[in-house]
Scaffold this motif. Structure first.
Motif, PDB file in Angstrom:
ATOM      1  N   ARG A  91     -38.630  24.381 -30.529  1.00  0.00           N
ATOM      2  CA  ARG A  91     -39.705  23.566 -31.088  1.00  0.00           C
ATOM      3  C   ARG A  91     -39.219  22.722 -32.279  1.00  0.00           C
ATOM      4  O   ARG A  91     -39.567  21.541 -32.396  1.00  0.00           O
ATOM      5  N   PHE A  92     -38.403  23.326 -33.144  1.00  0.00           N
ATOM      6  CA  PHE A  92     -37.899  22.598 -34.305  1.00  0.00           C
ATOM      7  C   PHE A  92     -37.044  21.416 -33.859  1.00  0.00           C
ATOM      8  O   PHE A  92     -37.169  20.303 -34.395  1.00  0.00           O
ATOM      9  N   ILE A  93     -36.179  21.642 -32.885  1.00  0.00           N
ATOM     10  CA  ILE A  93     -35.333  20.566 -32.364  1.00  0.00           C
ATOM     11  C   ILE A  93     -36.191  19.486 -31.719  1.00  0.00           C
ATOM     12  O   ILE A  93     -35.962  18.285 -31.889  1.00  0.00           O
ATOM     13  N   GLN A  94     -37.205  19.913 -30.988  1.00  0.00           N
ATOM     14  CA  GLN A  94     -38.121  18.983 -30.327  1.00  0.00           C
ATOM     15  C   GLN A  94     -38.817  18.087 -31.351  1.00  0.00           C
ATOM     16  O   GLN A  94     -38.867  16.851 -31.185  1.00  0.00           O
ATOM     17  N   LEU A  95     -39.329  18.677 -32.413  1.00  0.00           N
ATOM     18  CA  LEU A  95     -40.012  17.908 -33.449  1.00  0.00           C
ATOM     19  C   LEU A  95     -39.037  16.981 -34.182  1.00  0.00           C
ATOM     20  O   LEU A  95     -39.352  15.823 -34.466  1.00  0.00           O
ATOM     21  N   ASP A 158     -46.287  26.720 -37.579  1.00  0.00           N
ATOM     22  CA  ASP A 158     -46.453  25.451 -36.884  1.00  0.00           C
ATOM     23  C   ASP A 158     -45.190  24.615 -37.093  1.00  0.00           C
ATOM     24  O   ASP A 158     -44.166  24.873 -36.453  1.00  0.00           O
ATOM     25  N   SER A 159     -45.235  23.662 -37.998  1.00  0.00           N
ATOM     26  CA  SER A 159     -44.069  22.814 -38.252  1.00  0.00           C
ATOM     27  C   SER A 159     -43.470  23.052 -39.638  1.00  0.00           C
ATOM     28  O   SER A 159     -42.358  22.590 -39.914  1.00  0.00           O
ATOM     29  N   ILE A 202     -30.467  16.001 -35.312  1.00  0.00           N
ATOM     30  CA  ILE A 202     -29.837  17.126 -34.610  1.00  0.00           C
ATOM     31  C   ILE A 202     -28.477  16.677 -34.099  1.00  0.00           C
ATOM     32  O   ILE A 202     -28.349  15.591 -33.520  1.00  0.00           O
ATOM     33  N   GLU A 203     -27.480  17.492 -34.312  1.00  0.00           N
ATOM     34  CA  GLU A 203     -26.122  17.174 -33.860  1.00  0.00           C
ATOM     35  C   GLU A 203     -25.616  18.286 -32.942  1.00  0.00           C
ATOM     36  O   GLU A 203     -25.645  19.464 -33.322  1.00  0.00           O
TER      37      GLU A 203
END
Length: 206
Positions: A91-95, A158-159, A202-203
């Motif tokens: 989810r974190f990567i998605q956001l 959540d975020s 993101i890398e």
């Protein structure tokens, strides 16, 4: 007369078959259209409900995937714990990849405790609109630990996330730890309330 009836019956059957074929084609087109819209929503809407990441996706994240938070004081880079918190990491990567965190401020800063961000309203009460189930794990809070903030409800993350500025054993097992700072340690102590995350990226290293 009997021949005329047989001919008329054949014509009616042909018309019925033609109508059935037309209805079948229309039904297929509608189904494909709905599926196309559904897939588009899942790809483009980071707040839409999506399935849990597959085992293959978790392995793809691996130990060579990093998040970088760019601030006026420098960059903060951290690695992920996809095995301990797969849904949270996903989810974190998605956001992040959707640009959700760009321009968001650190709304809570307590020296020797935590810096906290991830709320687009900057009030500490906002989020992306999608709650995450807790993924408490055996990782512990040390300086640079990255974890999800939440309210009193266990599954309310959540975020919003925080980064520990010290060893915080009283938080262990009570919050979902999903990452650890690897670079930019000196930046952590320079962050002030209201400082922006200029950009989050993101890398995936090979």
């Amino acid at each position: 007369f009997q021949g005329y009836l047989i001919l008329e019956k054949k014509m009616i059957m042909r018309q019925v078959n033609f109508l059935l074929i037309v209805l079948l084609v229309m039904a297929c087109d509608v189904g494909n259209s709905k599926q196309s819209v559904f897939n588009k929503k899942r790809v483009n809407d980071p707040t839409s409900t999506s399935s849990s990441p597959s085992e293959t996706a978790v392995k793809a994240i691996g130990k060579r995937t990093f998040a970088t938070l760019r601030t006026v004081h420098g960059n903060i880079m951290f690695k992920f714990y996809p095995n301990e918190a797969p849904n949270t990491v996903h989810r974190f990567i998605q956001l992040t990849e959707s640009g959700f965190y760009n321009g968001v401020v650190f709304h809570r800063v307590i020296p020797n405790f935590v810096i906290q961000g991830g709320d687009p309203t900057g009030t500490g009460r906002g989020g992306s609109g999608k709650k995450l189930k807790a993924e408490f794990n055996s990782q512990i809070h040390i300086k640079g630990t990255v974890a999800m903030a939440r309210s009193q409800s266990v599954d309310s993350a959540d975020s919003q996330f925080y980064i520990a500025l010290n060893t915080l054993p009283h938080l262990d097992g009570k919050y979902t730890i999903f990452g650890q700072v690897t670079e930019g340690w000196e930046v952590l102590d320079k962050i002030s309330k209201g400082d922006k995350i200029i950009s989050a990226t993101i890398e995936h290293r090979k």
